[in-house]
Design a protein around this motif. Structure first.
Motif: not given
Ligand code: SF4
Ligand code: SF4
Lengths: 408, 441
Positions: B48-74
């Motif tokens: 997930f850690i990449r430059q996303h297009s300005p028209e993208d909306v990332l919907a991140i679920a709290g599926s696990c510890d890793a994804m919670r930090r992905v949300y923060d880093v994005l």
């Protein structure tokens, strides 16, 4: 096993007074007495013993008239008593990957080896991390005892708090039905014990802002196990009163553990709990004191004894480690200011994704604040995953950086 | 475009708002992101850690510890303009369902705000969509979308069943799921599917046509033409079937890729039958390697593809809702958000959800119904939930249930690695050895 022998507790109680003569401080003796009392009740089956994951409020357990047991924290204790390797390999023989956090593996392994008391029930919460829930579920299967999960919403709202409070209440009432010896009679008492202890503890925290630090951070990090395990217990207020008196005396007599403090560190996450030179090097050889540690930060509001379940829900939801990382950053920012830290070290416990995952953000935010940050890889329980030489080298380089920065 | 990180986030909501949406899947090679996330993070989270297009909306679920930090880093490092956290509960009690319905309402309100902001600066979708979740138009669209997806899931369930019967290859099943995922996002179904008045009606028909073609070729009972609005769609998909565009990379579906005739009912059946379980399968290559090694994959318990589709949202019916409830009844009282919350939280449990023994029982049923003789467990490297899940399944199914199991850890691209193929062949030989001694069914 010694912990299951009645005579062992009698002998230990008799020996306690000698500890003071051996130079133990009053609060240290008080801590041993308190743990002994809880362990006796758990191992000898005098009270129901309820296992919990690390951030389930133990006021709930004491409030039910039971005693808590935290396998994750016990994993750290196992390491300090040299039992880590046996418990870790016991866990790996149950097919658990060595890439998982060793606190969880060691806790489960210690249970599988029969080193833990017998649980009457298990309560886990969905926070702070994924690990605790699964290992404790395995323990509940092996012990064939009731298992409950508290699903903690990620972001605070009144609705979310009500949902969590409702869960806590239904778990408490279910336990009273299912576990003989539990009742809600003690809940108000446990809440009041917690409020009393919190008042004493806040004084301890204020005293620890003193420069130089009146308490060795390396020792404070040992008492994190008590900070996770004992809220709501009848003896915690007295323990923190003892500690407060001790710190007041240290400040008064100006007998500081690191008298010539060359720098003050804020320590994040936990520490190696097996024998290690790290803190002798930091505190004695380099005069760098660990002024405070993240997992000792009192983050929750006082409880309302008339509304215990909502109070417990608010405690769980105000944990700064649960929720967007901005909450944790704000808490760390406050600790840096309150304890006048000149550097921050995160002990990057191997396999702790929830904490380590924020390292890059922490580094970025602290750099902008002008506070150097070190992400120090290590393992708090499994010494095989740690290289002491490399750790000391990195610590040395970091302290030099702080010195250069101090020199301007 | 809404990119979701977890199969617990309903695609129905963005689609009903006229916003293209899909579950985010990635392909190797991935750029390094060790400046933002530790090395020991799962490959799916790191992807997930990449430059996303300005028209993208990332919907991140709290599926696990890793994804919670992905949300923060994005959010912290500005990798995406819009990042939204979907607080998916870990349990599925009625209170959890009520809580999650509230979370989904908030998600819908947020998407309306973002869509209307973006719409002012670019044509994200045609104006014919609701601007408030209380708007009856939105309710109709959400109901229609939910029923279309229910129909699609039913079709996919039929195809997945053929996987269990050994008539459809695992690779095909994953390919179809990936293509349906892309078509829903209006990526490969052609421009005209984007932003239809009735959400993605053509997109749903294109998906049905693709599923039909696989089912039809596998000798399954093909739906009569009324199942696809017009026979033409079935033929059109016949040509598409041989060349599938996924994202920006083109690869050929298994049937034609390996040059072999689409497998008749017998070919796969005589092979040793294995199920695959995983948190997230990452990509199709592992399944391909297992089949290349001579195994017949009879189920794939992973959010790619089964767990994305092997459930239905209760109380809302399907496209041809006359088969169960009258439109007025379905429209009248079902609160669609509550139905979505119920359907998603109570779908077959993935390792993140806290369902006690339910997950073990679910795997037992999958093994029994498919006749699997062994289980291949795939763990994305450093996925804690997979490590815990494997240990539990190994104890419950492996040791107590005498089901041979192997654990394969991997990253993107490792499904094609020689080591994976070697292990798959060894596992096949062990299964064949045991079945010739009558040890396993
Ligand atoms: S494995 Fe479960 S939690 Fe992880 S992405 Fe898939 S559905 Fe979500
Ligand atoms: S694969 Fe595992 S670690 Fe990665 S996002 Fe899914 S549940 Fe989390």
């Amino acid at each position: 096993m010694l912990l299951r022998q009645k005579w062992a507790y009698a002998a230990a109680s008799a020996a306690l007074p000698f500890l003071s003569r051996l130079g133990w401080k009053e609060y240290q003796v008080a801590a041993v007495r308190c743990f002994m009392q809880d362990f006796a009740e758990a191992y000898l089956g005098r009270k129901p013993c309820i296992f919990t994951s690390a951030f389930v409020p133990t006021e709930l357990v004491y409030g039910l008239g039971a005693v808590p047991f935290l396998p994750e924290a016990a994993g750290g204790l196992a390491a300090s008593f040299g039992l880590a390797e046996a418990s870790l390999s016991a866990c790996e023989s149950l097919w658990y990957s060595p890439d998982l956090c060793s606190f969880h593996r060691s806790g489960l392994g210690a249970f599988a080896l029969g080193l833990a008391p017998k649980p009457s029930a298990v309560i886990v919460s969905s926070h702070l991390c994924d690990g605790g829930k699964r290992t404790l579920f395995d323990i509940s299967r092996r012990a064939n005892c009731p298992f409950y999960i508290l699903d903690v919403p990620y972001v605070y709202s009144d609705g979310a708090a009500r949902w969590l409070a409702g869960q806590i209440e239904s778990v408490a009432r279910a336990l009273v039905r299912e576990v003989p010896g539990t009742s809600l009679r003690n809940m108000t008492r446990a809440i009041e014990n917690s409020n009393d202890a919190l008042a004493e503890y806040q004084s301890v925290c204020r005293l620890r802002r003193n420069v130089p630090a009146p308490w060795r951070g390396s020792e404070a990090l040992n008492y994190v196990v008590l900070f996770l395990w004992s809220w709501g217990s009848p003896w915690l207020p007295a323990f923190y009163r003892c500690l407060r008196n001790h710190l007041q005396a240290v400040v008064g007599a100006k007998k500081f553990p690191v008298p010539e403090e060359r720098c003050r560190l804020l320590w994040l996450n936990l520490r190696p709990y097996y024998e290690t030179r790290v803190f002798r090097y930091l505190e004695d050889e380099c005069q760098a004191s660990v002024a405070f540690e993240e997992y000792s930060f009192p983050y929750w509001p006082r409880f309302d004894a008339q509304d215990p379940f909502m109070s417990l829900a608010r405690k769980m939801m105000s944990n700064f480690g649960w929720g967007p990382a901005t909450q944790r950053l704000a808490a760390i920012d406050r600790m840096v200011d309150e304890y006048r830290a000149s550097g921050v070290i995160q002990f990057a416990q191997r396999g702790c994704r929830q904490s380590n995952g924020a390292a890059a953000i922490l580094s970025d935010v602290l750099r902008r604040k002008g506070i150097p940050f070190l992400n120090l890889d290590g393992d708090g329980v499994d010494a095989r995953n740690a290289s002491e030489a490399q750790t000391l080298t990195r610590l040395g380089a970091f302290l030099e950086l702080l010195e250069r920065k101090k020199g301007g | 475009m809404v990119l979701t990180s977890c199969s617990y986030i309903p695609l129905e909501i963005p689609l009903a708002l006229g916003i293209p949406a899909k579950r985010a899947f990635f392909e190797a090679p991935l750029a390094s992101c060790e400046a933002c996330l530790p090395r020991d993070f799962c490959p799916y989270a790191k992807a997930f850690i990449r430059q996303h297009s300005p028209e993208d909306v990332l919907a991140i679920a709290g599926s696990c510890d890793a994804m919670r930090r992905v949300y923060d880093v994005l959010r912290h490092f500005g990798y995406a303009r819009e990042v939204y956290f979907v607080d998916v509960p870990r349990t599925s009690s009625s209170d959890a369902v009520t809580f999650y319905a509230g979370i989904l309402r908030e998600f819908a309100r947020y998407l309306i705000r973002v869509r209307d902001d973006m719409h002012t600066c670019s044509s994200v979708c045609s104006p014919g969509y609701a601007t408030d979740i209380r708007d009856p138009l939105f309710r109709d669209h959400l109901l229609a979308t939910a029923r279309s997806l229910n129909s699609l899931r039913m079709e996919l369930a039929r195809m997945f069943k053929l996987l269990g019967d050994g008539c459809v290859s695992g690779r095909e099943a994953v390919d179809v799921a990936l293509r349906v995922n892309e078509i829903l996002a209006g990526e490969t179904a052609g421009e005209e599917h984007k932003g239809q008045l009735v959400p993605g009606e053509e997109a749903f028909r294109a998906c049905q046509a693709i599923i039909e073609s696989v089912v039809f070729r596998a000798g399954g009972s093909g739906r009569t033409s009324e199942g696809c609005e017009n026979g033409k769609a079935l033929e059109e998909s016949q040509d598409e079937c041989d060349e599938a565009h996924v994202g920006d990379k083109q690869f050929r579906s298994a049937g034609s890729a390996t040059g072999r005739k689409c497998p008749g009912t017998g070919v796969l059946r005589r092979r040793a039958r294995v199920g695959v379980s995983a948190t997230c399968l990452l990509e199709p290559m592992l399944v391909e390697s297992l089949e290349e090694a001579g195994l017949s994959v009879v189920f794939i318990d992973s959010c790619l593809p089964f767990r994305m589709f092997n459930f239905s949202v209760p109380g809302l019916g399907t496209c041809d809702s006359s088969s169960n409830r009258s439109d007025e009844d379905a429209r009248g009282n079902a609160d669609v958000f509550s139905s979505l919350a119920l359907g998603y939280l109570r779908k077959p449990p993935c390792p993140r959800v806290f369902a006690g023994y339910a997950r073990i029982e679910h795997l037992k049923r999958l093994v029994a119904s498919s006749g699997a003789q062994g289980l291949v467990y795939f763990a994305p490297k450093f996925c804690d939930l997979a490590y815990y899940d494997f240990a539990e399944l190994k104890q419950a199914l492996g040791e107590t249930g005498n089901l041979p199991m192997i654990l394969i850890e991997g990253e993107y691209g490792s499904g094609r690695a020689g080591q994976t193929l070697t292990r798959a062949i060894a596992f096949k030989e062990m299964l064949e050895g045991r079945s010739s001694f009558g040890e396993i069914g």
